[in-house]
Design a protein around this motif. Structure first.
Motif, PDB file in Angstrom:
ATOM      1  N   ASN A   3      59.893  37.239  38.878  1.00 13.18           N
ATOM      2  CA  ASN A   3      60.975  37.141  37.782  1.00 13.18           C
ATOM      3  C   ASN A   3      62.172  36.162  38.445  1.00 13.18           C
ATOM      4  O   ASN A   3      63.154  36.399  37.875  1.00 13.18           O
ATOM      5  N   TYR A   4      61.983  35.748  39.434  1.00 13.19           N
ATOM      6  CA  TYR A   4      63.180  34.734  39.928  1.00 13.19           C
ATOM      7  C   TYR A   4      63.460  33.652  39.208  1.00 13.19           C
ATOM      8  O   TYR A   4      62.519  32.926  38.589  1.00 13.19           O
ATOM      9  N   PRO A   5      64.626  33.237  38.718  1.00  9.72           N
ATOM     10  CA  PRO A   5      64.988  31.958  38.180  1.00  9.72           C
ATOM     11  C   PRO A   5      64.464  30.747  38.923  1.00  9.72           C
ATOM     12  O   PRO A   5      64.577  30.978  40.450  1.00  9.72           O
ATOM     13  N   SER A   7      65.693  27.912  39.740  1.00 11.48           N
ATOM     14  CA  SER A   7      67.107  27.329  40.422  1.00 11.48           C
ATOM     15  C   SER A   7      67.019  28.476  41.787  1.00 11.48           C
ATOM     16  O   SER A   7      67.259  27.814  42.757  1.00 11.48           O
ATOM     17  N   TYR A   8      66.777  29.494  41.766  1.00 12.57           N
ATOM     18  CA  TYR A   8      66.779  30.478  42.700  1.00 12.57           C
ATOM     19  C   TYR A   8      65.718  30.222  43.542  1.00 12.57           C
ATOM     20  O   TYR A   8      66.137  30.072  44.956  1.00 12.57           O
ATOM     21  N   TRP A 217      70.695  38.364  45.415  1.00 14.66           N
ATOM     22  CA  TRP A 217      70.135  37.131  45.924  1.00 14.66           C
ATOM     23  C   TRP A 217      70.191  36.940  47.414  1.00 14.66           C
ATOM     24  O   TRP A 217      71.050  37.297  48.125  1.00 14.66           O
TER      25      TRP A 217
END
Length: 352
Positions: A3-5, A7-8, A217
């Protein structure tokens, strides 16, 4: 699916190579503080450590006497079990590359002994993004291994959102959860806590409610605004102490209405790669004394973050207090800590 974006995900390697210092230390609290003066006549000592993994260690770590004394004096040690505890990893290639974590039961037992941590005085959270790195079978094996070792666990859905642990004369409630996952949500459902909203004020039989979140993060020294907002929501739900994980670097401390929030303690044993850049090798050991006196029972009396450095020593790591470092490395570590914590906290070395 994680579930990480997106961009991350793109920023992971650059931030790993060069952890971000974007933020302002003056927004936060000193590395050490006293909340009760005079101190309570009777107190229990909680000691929080960061993520525990075998990625950077083939053998048990070497711990400086000061670190062992600090951990050995605790009434209870709390940390995050970042690696599944399995005899044989099922994700063989990922484990070799370091993307999937794993450690053996023998390694964990030897590492705890080397650090001076008594198993009966240890609580480990399993609420983290790596808990299913070796599949559901690896998760089940981990739960069984920790039970055999006599280590208490938090963050399991089956145990409910708050797990009470008796520490001396006090009952401490621990609420652990993760915001991040590396696999599909259906694997976490019913097994691992991911809902911070389940944490509610539960004072009946609990003297202090403590949250152990896997949040924020990675490789950012300062927490995101969303993470700080969540901390405030937890305080509003009755949480009196928060010790976070997942950033893999030391993050600051904040005081919110009497609640101590340590956003990130870094790694206790290396979890990223064996040859991690030096800023990620700074960890923190958070010591919290909790009053057991009648009038202030369950209140935090004092706290202190003790910084240490994980140094390479062949196939394992050496845990050394920052104040015991010499030469250029000590200057670099102390400079990084000054950038994270207000100037008045410069006294925070490791001391028994």
């Amino acid at each position: 699916m994680s579930n990480y974006p997106f961009s991350y995900k793109l920023s992971w390697l650059p931030r790993f190579l060069k952890p971000s210092l974007a933020g302002d230390a003056q927004d936060f609290a000193p590395m050490a503080g006293t909340l009760m003066d005079p101190p309570p006549k009777q107190a229990v000592r909680l000691v929080f450590v960061g993520d525990i993994s075998a990625v950077a260690n083939r053998g048990a770590p070497d711990c400086a006497p000061e670190v062992k004394a600090l951990l050995g004096a605790a009434d209870l040690v709390i940390g995050n079990c970042e690696s599944p505890v399995v005899d044989r990893p099922s994700a063989v290639l990922g484990t070799k590359l370091g993307t999937h974590h794993a450690m053996s039961e023998l390694f964990l037992a030897e590492a705890l002994a080397a650090a001076g941590i008594a198993r009966e005085k240890l609580v480990l959270s399993l609420a983290n993004n790596h808990v299913f790195d070796q599949g559901v079978a690896g998760f089940d094996e981990t739960v069984g291994a920790l039970q055999r070792l006599g280590i208490r666990t938090v963050g399991l859905a089956a145990n409910g959102p708050v797990v009470p642990v008796q520490v001396g004369p006090l009952d401490i409630g621990f609420a652990a959860f993760t915001l991040w996952r590396n696999v599909d949500e259906n694997l976490f459902a019913g097994r691992v806590s991911m809902d911070s909203d389940e944490v509610r004020r539960r004072r009946d039989g609990v003297d202090l409610l403590c949250a152990v979140p896997h949040w924020d993060w990675e490789f950012r020294h300062f927490p995101r605004a969303e993470t700080r907002a969540l901390a405030r929501r937890l305080v509003g739900q009755g949480v009196g102490l928060i010790a976070g994980h997942h950033a893999h670097v030391v993050q600051p401390v904040e005081r919110i209405d009497g609640t101590i929030v340590a956003y990130g303690l870094g790694d206790f044993l290396g979890t990223a790669l064996a040859r991690q850049p030096w800023p990620g090798r700074i960890g923190g050991i958070l010591v919290v004394d909790v009053s057991a006196d009648g009038g202030s029972r369950g209140a935090v009396a004092s706290y202190r973050l003790h910084p240490f450095m994980r140094l390479r020593a062949g196939d394992h790591e050496r845990l050394v207090p920052v104040e015991a470092l010499v030469g250029q490395m000590r200057g670099k570590a102390e400079g990084r800590l000054r950038a994270i914590f207000p100037a008045s906290s410069s006294e925070g070395g490791v001391a028994a």
